[in-house]
Enzyme design. Structure first.
Site, PDB file in Angstrom:
ATOM      1  N   CYS A  68       0.807  -1.224   0.000  1.00 35.63           N
ATOM      2  CA  CYS A  68       0.000   0.000   0.000  1.00 35.63           C
ATOM      3  C   CYS A  68       0.836   1.267   0.000  1.00 35.63           C
ATOM      4  CB  CYS A  68      -0.959   0.014   1.183  1.00 35.63           C
ATOM      5  SG  CYS A  68      -0.149  -0.235   2.784  1.00 35.63           S
ATOM      6  N   GLY A  98      -1.915   7.899  11.258  1.00 41.17           N
ATOM      7  CA  GLY A  98      -2.162   9.077  12.070  1.00 41.17           C
ATOM      8  C   GLY A  98      -3.570   9.614  11.927  1.00 41.17           C
ATOM      9  N   TRP A 108      -4.550  12.124  10.256  1.00 44.36           N
ATOM     10  CA  TRP A 108      -4.886  12.461   8.868  1.00 44.36           C
ATOM     11  C   TRP A 108      -5.581  11.287   8.178  1.00 44.36           C
ATOM     12  CZ3 TRP A 108       0.751  14.215   8.872  1.00 44.36           C
ATOM     13  CH2 TRP A 108       0.847  15.574   9.196  1.00 44.36           C
ATOM     14  N   GLY A 153      -7.216   8.919   9.741  1.00 45.21           N
ATOM     15  CA  GLY A 153      -8.283   8.366  10.572  1.00 45.21           C
ATOM     16  C   GLY A 153      -7.808   7.319  11.553  1.00 45.21           C
TER      17      GLY A 153
END
EC number: 1.1.1.1
Length: 862
Positions: A244, A420, A422, A424
């Site tokens: 990912c 983090g 950002w 979620g």
């Protein structure tokens, strides 16, 4: 026991919990042995597991999955083999802190289809290292390989002494069973798509999730192009792009765009032709997200799916696109060896494009830049600042970089990458064993370090002035600025100092306009004169107003940039104050010569200053303002008026009493305070009556005042001073009288063993103020059988002393009108509560209690 239903899951979970309960009692040595052998087993089975994963999922490359399985075993073991995860993991005896690691319980581990075996190995190992049980929920398309990996680890762990059933799994995974497991386990490690992670966070149990990646990478014109292209291809082709964190878009500056493009082609990339782009778009994106059929497939296979002929050796497909919008399939995460390439006019344009792509998808995950780390440091810094990603890689292939411990060895190895807030998530780093531990902190009581700080030199004895000032010659001082008022000036004290300075060949300037109080306007005016004269010595001659004025002048002279408002900011602990006083002494030293026996300001770090604009008095306190030299010469006190003798003497008494009962009182201040109290009771009446002729009484009072100052400088003052400062400021009463009017009532207030409110952080182990007041009574031999009787005798003794000194009995008797008193009562009560001195009082007051004390002192009868 197979798990295919909710009932079977409950039964299996119960078994795992029992196993974990046993496991939680294992020692660090036992756990480390299990951890090691489990990692060894994973490495031994790496090829078998890789084959099983590719065969079952149809994704990725066996060869790369072998590497990932090996990495999951070896790198995770190497990173955490020496980490303490059981019992006491840290002990700091001086600070009284012990940290104890405890397992969470049973971990629900959600496994993705993209990396089933390596993720299973990773989550198993960090769970075993932390004495947790783990229950796997495989992806339906990867259940066999996931279970095989879990069983491999379980068998090795049990063989090494772990409880049977410490690892379990769902044999026939479903959404229903996965959701149920997340609700019943103690924590969820959720690696998967957004909907699964959201479900984990909604389960009602703690969860550590991940987020989708959409990694943008900028290639700057300062970059090593061959290295950049090679690194991106290495990362993008790793396991056919299922990581990912792999690059999804490359943004190339216009000046090097063609060079980069040629290099990609040279290295085996296929640049999709314009008339082929739509065909590829249709294949890589379906129903608003990546097409599952392309995930983990080779570039050649994906091209064939799109009806495009490319060489079988094609490593990645690159689409040259311009749109950054949601409608552009190339702008999204593709989980395959398909890469978007954007041309940027300049670095600013590249930065904007990268920000847009991250906001489109991949917030919090990963970003990268290729640039010269020395020549383009400013660009790297700007990129790092602009990217809302918890991993930003510089000249590093992002798949390998995010996995950790490769290309940068401070990134911990992991297969669960937190994104983090950002993204979620609650974790903004690579997940590891520490995230599966409860850390208990055992804090043992420790007392704050105390101190004893006074001037470097304190000279005392009748007639010592001329001898003490000779130190200035030894210190090679050349220019002295004398701060005083009209009284000592007219009494020829200044002339005495001038003669000494002239004899020492020290130039001087006199400022003799200090008023009855130290006020900001006068201080600023004097500082201007001081700055023009540029002294290397400041001499304060007088009492509290002169000392306070000189201290603040010293600060402003050496640091004209400071603001009075900052200096006046209150603190709870002088060591933790928000505003730090600047260092003093670079330009000048401060010599304090006292002409009265009162506050002891010549040895304290305190300055009582009035703001002319508001009329408010501020008690400034900082050890930087402690004079460098104090001179206590009783010869300078022989001509003190009776009134000043009385008021300043009582001020010294209150200083001593409050220092002795302060929450910061210590063995170093107690003796000074007690002896000062004894001397004051014995010699103040005589100094008041016959001070102009009784040299002994004057000298004893001089010693008492300075000793009281030393005690209060280090133990601080209390509520009586807080209330007195506000009363004095509001009703124009000398501070010594104000203290005298209030001290008896404050003693009554403090003298309880069960106060409504205790001081926030006292040095005493329990309230003992009655005992301390009683000790004062014993020290001055007042008698009494019980502590309570002794406190009453002390109060009576103070009352008798005040009477002998003709000090008013009440606030009303001091000339304050009833109307004026009550109109200001609420305000001064609140201000007294907030005063700097209140925090050191042995009993913390309520505003209503302060108000009541003021009223009692106003109405008090003789």
């Amino acid at each position: 026991m197979k798990v295919t239903t909710v009932k079977e899951l409950d039964e299996k979970l119960k078994v795992i919990k029992e196993a974990q309960k046993k496991f939680s009692c294992y020692s660090q040595e036992m756990v480390d042995e299990i951890f090691r052998n489990a990692a060894m087993a994973a490495i031994d089975a790496r090829i078998e597991l890789a084959k099983a994963a590719v065969l079952e999922t149809g994704m990725g490359l066996v060869e790369d999955k072998v590497i990932k399985n090996h990495f999951a075993g070896e790198y995770i073991y190497n990173k955490y083999k020496d980490e303490k995860t059981c019992g006491i993991i840290e002990r700091n005896e001086p600070y009284g802190i012990t940290k104890i690691a405890e397992p969470i319980g049973v971990v629900a581990a959600i496994i993705p289809v993209t990396n089933p075996t390596s993720t299973t190995i990773f989550k198993s190992l960090i769970s075993l290292k932390t004495r947790n049980g783990i229950f796997f929920s495989p992806h339906p398309r990867a259940k066999k390989s996931t279970i095989l990996a879990a069983k491999t680890i379980l068998d090795a762990a049990v063989k090494s002494g772990a409880p049977e059933n410490i690892i379990g799994w769902i044999d026939e995974p479903s959404i229903e069973l996965t959701q149920y497991l997340m609700q019943k386990a103690d924590i969820t490690l959720a690696t998967g798509g957004p909907s699964l992670v959201k479900s984990a966070y909604s389960s009602g149990k703690p969860a550590i999730g991940v987020g989708p990646g959409n990694t943008p990478v900028i290639i700057d014109e300062s970059a090593h192009i061959k290295m950049a292209v090679s690194s991106i291809i290495l990362s993008k082709t790793y396991d056919n792009g299922v990581i990912c964190a792999s690059e999804q878009s490359v943004i190339v500056l216009k000046s090097i765009y063609n060079k980069v493009k040629d290099e990609f082609q040279e290295r085996g990339a296929y640049i999709i032709k314009k008339n082929e782009l739509d065909k590829v778009r249709e294949v890589i994106f379906k129903d608003g997200s990546v097409n599952p059929k392309i995930v983990g497939q080779s570039a050649y296979t994906i091209a064939a799916m799109a009806g495009i002929k490319v060489p079988k050796t094609t490593r990645i497909l690159i689409g040259e696109v311009t749109s950054l919008g949601e409608e552009e399939p190339f702008a999204h995460e593709k989980l395959s060896p398909v890469l978007a390439m954007y041309e940027a006019d300049n670095f600013d344009d590249a930065l904007k494009k990268a920000v847009t792509l991250i906001n489109l998808g991949g917030l919090g995950h990963t970003s990268g830049i290729y640039a010269d780390e020395i020549k383009a440091r400013d660009k790297i810094d700007r990129f790092s600042s602009a990217m809302k990603t918890v991993r930003t890689f510089v000249n590093i292939p992002t798949s390998q970089g995010a996995s950790g411990d490769l290309y940068n060895f401070r990134i911990p190895p992991s297969f669960t990458l937190g994104c983090g807030f950002w993204g979620g998530n609650s974790v903004s780093e690579n997940v590891g064993p520490k995230h599966l531990l409860n850390i208990k902190t055992v804090a043992e009581r420790r007392e704050n370090m105390l101190w004893f700080r006074v001037p470097h030199k304190v000279y005392f004895k009748f007639g010592c002035l001329q001898f003490a000032l000779k130190d200035l010659k030894d210190l090679k001082k050349k220019r002295a600025f004398i701060v005083t008022d009209s009284d000592p000036y007219n009494l020829n004290y200044v002339d005495s100092i001038i003669k000494i300075l002239e004899h020492l060949d020290i130039d001087f300037k006199v400022f003799n306009k200090v008023g009855r109080e130290a006020d900001l306007k006068t201080i600023k005016k004097a500082t201007e004169e001081m700055s023009s004269f540029m002294p290397d010595t400041i001499i304060a001659l007088g009492g509290t107003p002169e000392m306070s004025s000189a201290k603040l002048m010293w600060v402003l002279y050496e640091h004209p940039e400071v603001k009075f408002e900052d200096l006046a900011i209150k603190f709870m602990d002088i060591r933790k104050r928000i505003y730090t006083f600047p260092k003093l002494g670079k330009k000048a030293m401060l010599v304090a010569i006292t002409t009265s026996a009162g506050s002891g300001s010549e040895v304290t770090p305190f300055a009582l200053v009035t703001d002319n604009n508001t009329g408010n008095k501020y008690m400034l306190a900082d050890y930087e303002m402690t004079p460098n030299m104090a001179i206590v010469d009783a010869e300078l006190m022989m001509k003190m008026p009776k009134g000043l003798t009385a008021y300043s003497g009582i001020d010294a008494l209150v200083n001593s009493i409050e220092a002795y009962t302060s929450v910061y009182a210590s063995e170093y201040t107690n003796g000074l305070a007690l002896e000062a109290i004894r001397l004051i009771f014995k010699y103040l009446p005589e100094a008041y009556k016959n001070g102009r002729t009784n040299e002994k009484a004057r000298e004893k009072m001089a010693h008492a005042s300075t000793m009281a100052g030393m005690a209060s400088a280090n133990a601080f003052l209390g509520l009586c001073h807080s209330m007195a400062i506000k009363l004095s400021s509001e009703h124009n009463i000398p501070s010594g009288i104000a203290n005298a009017l209030l001290i008896e009532e404050v003693i009554k207030f403090n003298a309880v063993d069960n106060p409504v409110k205790q001081a926030p952080c006292p040095q005493y182990k329990y309230p003992n103020t009655i005992f301390r007041y009683a000790r004062i009574a014993d020290y001055i031999k007042l008698g009494g059988n019980t502590d309570e009787e002794k406190v009453d005798l002390l109060i009576n003794k103070i009352h008798e002393l005040k009477k002998a000194l003709n000090i008013p009995t009440s606030i009303k008797d001091a000339g304050v009108l009833e109307e004026n008193f009550y109109s200001s009562l609420d305000r001064i009560s609140e201000l007294a509560l907030d005063d700097q001195c209140t925090g050191a009082n042995p009993r913390f007051p309520l505003t209503s209690e302060i108000k009541e004390m003021y009223i009692n002192c106003f109405k008090k009868q003789p």
